[in-house]
Design an enzyme around this catalytic site. Structure first.
Site, mmCIF file in Angstrom:
data_model
loop_
_atom_site.group_PDB
_atom_site.id
_atom_site.type_symbol
_atom_site.label_atom_id
_atom_site.label_comp_id
_atom_site.label_asym_id
_atom_site.label_seq_id
_atom_site.Cartn_x
_atom_site.Cartn_y
_atom_site.Cartn_z
ATOM 1 N N GLU A 49 0.748 -1.053 0.013
ATOM 2 C CA GLU A 49 -0.078 0.076 0.056
ATOM 3 C C GLU A 49 0.796 1.289 0.124
ATOM 4 O OE1 GLU A 49 -3.397 2.107 2.887
ATOM 5 O OE2 GLU A 49 -1.812 0.696 3.605
ATOM 6 N N LYS A 94 -9.796 3.047 -2.791
ATOM 7 C CA LYS A 94 -10.192 2.634 -1.478
ATOM 8 C C LYS A 94 -11.614 3.079 -1.185
ATOM 9 C CE LYS A 94 -8.488 2.121 3.481
ATOM 10 N NZ LYS A 94 -7.264 2.360 4.389
ATOM 11 N N CYS A 109 -5.536 -2.018 2.867
ATOM 12 C CA CYS A 109 -5.350 -1.860 4.395
ATOM 13 C C CYS A 109 -6.440 -2.265 5.246
ATOM 14 C CB CYS A 109 -5.230 -0.291 4.675
ATOM 15 S SG CYS A 109 -4.508 -0.179 6.400
#
Length: 560
Positions: free
Chosen positions: A313, A377, A430
């Site tokens: 990430e 995301k 994440c």
């Protein structure tokens, strides 16, 4: 020889056994303290029991400890309900004890979050106490609310374990849902740390596993029930032992009999750079960062034969599309037929002269460093990637840990990534991997073939070598078991891994190690029950537990 008469009221030799029998033993004294002791002592006991419960979570995985700590909470609530009638008078003291238990659990289980505030200590160290104590204090509200709600359904006898488990499972669901949710270290992960038990999540999900964990591991409290027959004391823990043994044996059978093949023609490489967090976002270190990434990626004999290379990430301290030099480095590194999948910040221009939106994204690039697939995301981290009431708090001088002016923007919906050579991938950036319901809903929302893998990139270097990365990995692995999909997980400092769809680790790079991991991609299993119908099975069990508790509560209120 004549004996002197005993004083009046004294027990003679034949009376001593009866007097000793009436005197409570250690178990009785413990029960008396938990049920009838001063409230301050009971609150401290609840706090300590919650803290010990955190040892059931990774990396310790001492789940049997919850068979000691959950009974303590049950006995504490027994005392509250016995001395406060009607039930509404028990709500406040029960809430306090539940909150103390939760506070101990979350402080002991989440203290490592404070490490993130030391990465840029000059700016953020003063906020560390708010994270280490403030976040657990908030999360403990749900445990307190659950304990208070239990007082409304708290019968005598075994049924109270079912009511306790059902209501606390509902409280855990609220914790994972309200105000964007934070279901980290759900109680169900205690059993889930054992791969045999974890197989049940393919049917029940983590919510159902939480219900089973709470009901079974609270049941030893029955051993200390006063004035109960031996059967009524032994029955609940014996029933719990049968349930746990059945789950464990069923899980072991599944692991022994499920065969998992590999996707033909796919060879993966996961690169774990172990880059210190204080260097990761320094633009002046961009060349050093690229040098490290390229050298580490090529460290195992080059990239020939590798079809897909994965980086973690937020891999770059810059926006990749604005750095021709970095793109040129990638073109020079990637051989023909190799695709790079990497985390990166992504800019998107907006109309009306507004600043561009910034996304935390996954990018797939071909061997010419052209972007062929993207995913942004959806579920951002409050205070990490954005501030609630962003403009107001920024005007007061506050900023999120990532220091992106205006905060990151969230994607409207999770979309699969179509990456050449791979089955459709469900991207989880994440901590998106800790939200099982979002994965289920995303899997059902696409009018396309089912996804073939879960793709999780993360940057747990914020937290150093603490329990946090171990907990994060276990929760991501649970998603693989729930969905019956393999997991490919690339992180900055660990734990990077390839996991098959029943949760077995095919290969792993441990925490704090720099290197690469090569491996094949496991094939997906047929759709699991949980992936098909979500929490339907666990919800039915939860409703049954509540029904039995309510039915028993009616007898209790009549004084039975």
């Amino acid at each position: 020889m004549r004996r002197d008469p005993l004083p009046a009221g004294s027990a003679g030799p034949t009376d001593r056994p009866a007097a000793d029998a009436a005197r409570p033993g250690p178990a009785g004294r413990l029960t008396a303290v938990l049920r009838d002791g001063p409230y301050g002592w009971r609150a401290l006991i609840a706090l300590a029991a919650g803290a010990v419960s955190a040892l059931a979570m990774p990396p310790f995985d001492l789940w049997p400890l919850m068979a000691l700590t959950l009974p303590v909470l049950v006995l504490l609530l027994d005392g509250v309900r016995a001395r406060h009638k009607p039930a509404r008078l028990a709500l406040r003291p029960a809430f306090g004890l539940g909150w103390c238990f939760g506070m101990g659990y979350f402080v002991a289980g989440l203290w490592w979050i404070g490490a993130a505030f030391l990465v840029q200590a000059d700016d953020f160290a003063w906020l560390m106490p708010f994270a280490v104590l403030g976040l657990p204090a908030y999360l403990a509200l749900y445990t307190g609310l659950g304990a208070a709600a239990c007082m409304l359904v708290w019968p005598r006898g075994p049924a109270r374990f079912l009511g306790f488990a059902a209501i606390m499972t509902l409280a855990e669901w609220l914790r994972g849902t309200l105000l964007t949710g934070f279901p980290w270290n759900n109680f169900g992960y205690a059993l889930g740390s054992d791969l045999n038990f974890a197989q049940a999540s393919s049917v029940l999900g983590i919510s159902g596993l939480c219900l089973v964990t709470l009901a079974c591991l609270a049941s030893p409290a029955a051993l200390l029930d006063p004035a109960r027959s031996a059967w009524r004391r032994l029955g609940p823990p014996l029933a719990a032992a049968v349930v746990l043994a059945g789950l464990w044996i069923g899980g072991a059978w599944r692991l022994a009999h499920v065969e998992v093949g590999t996707v033909p023609g796919v060879k993966l490489r996961l690169m774990q750079p172990d880059l210190p967090q204080d260097q990761k976002f320094r633009y002046d270190a961009r060349r050093d960062v690229m040098d490290l990434y390229v050298a580490t990626s090529e460290s195992a004999g080059g990239l020939d034969g590798i079809t897909h290379l994965f980086w973690p990430e937020s891999a770059f301290p810059f926006f990749l599309e604005r750095e021709p030099e970095a793109l040129a480095r990638l073109r020079g590194m990637l051989p023909a037929g190799t695709t790079l999948v990497t985390g990166a910040g992504r800019l998107e221009e907006r109309p009306s002269g507004r600043p561009p939106a910034v996304y935390n994204s996954l990018l797939a690039l071909d061997s010419q460093a052209r972007t062929i697939a993207t995913a942004d995301k959806v579920h951002l981290v409050p205070f990490g990637e954005y501030l609630p009431f962003q403009e107001t708090l920024e005007a007061l001088g506050l900023q999120q840990l990532t220091r992106v002016r205006g905060g990151f923007s969230a994607a409207q919906a999770r979309q699969p990534m179509e990456i050449s050579g791979l089955p459709p991938a469900l991207p989880l950036i994440c901590y998106e991997a800790i939200f099982p319901s979002e994965i289920v809903s995303a899997s059902k929302s696409y009018d396309r073939p089912r996804q073939g893998l879960l793709l999780n990139v993360s940057n747990d270097a914020w937290f150093g070598e603490t329990p946090g990365p171990f907990q994060h990995f276990e929760q991501a692995r649970m998603r693989a078991i729930e969905e019956g999909l393999p997991l490919v997980r690339a992180t900055n400092n660990g734990i990077s891994a390839i996991v098959d769809p029943v949760g077995r680790v095919v290969g792993m790079l441990p925490l704090g190690v720099r290197g690469v991991l090569d491996g094949a991609l496991p094939q997906a299993l047929p759709q699991t029950i949980y992936a098909s119908i979500g929490n339907s099975v666990s919800n039915a069990l939860l409703a049954l537990c509540l029904l039995l508790a309510f039915a028993s509560q009616r007898g209790y209120t009549r004084g039975d």
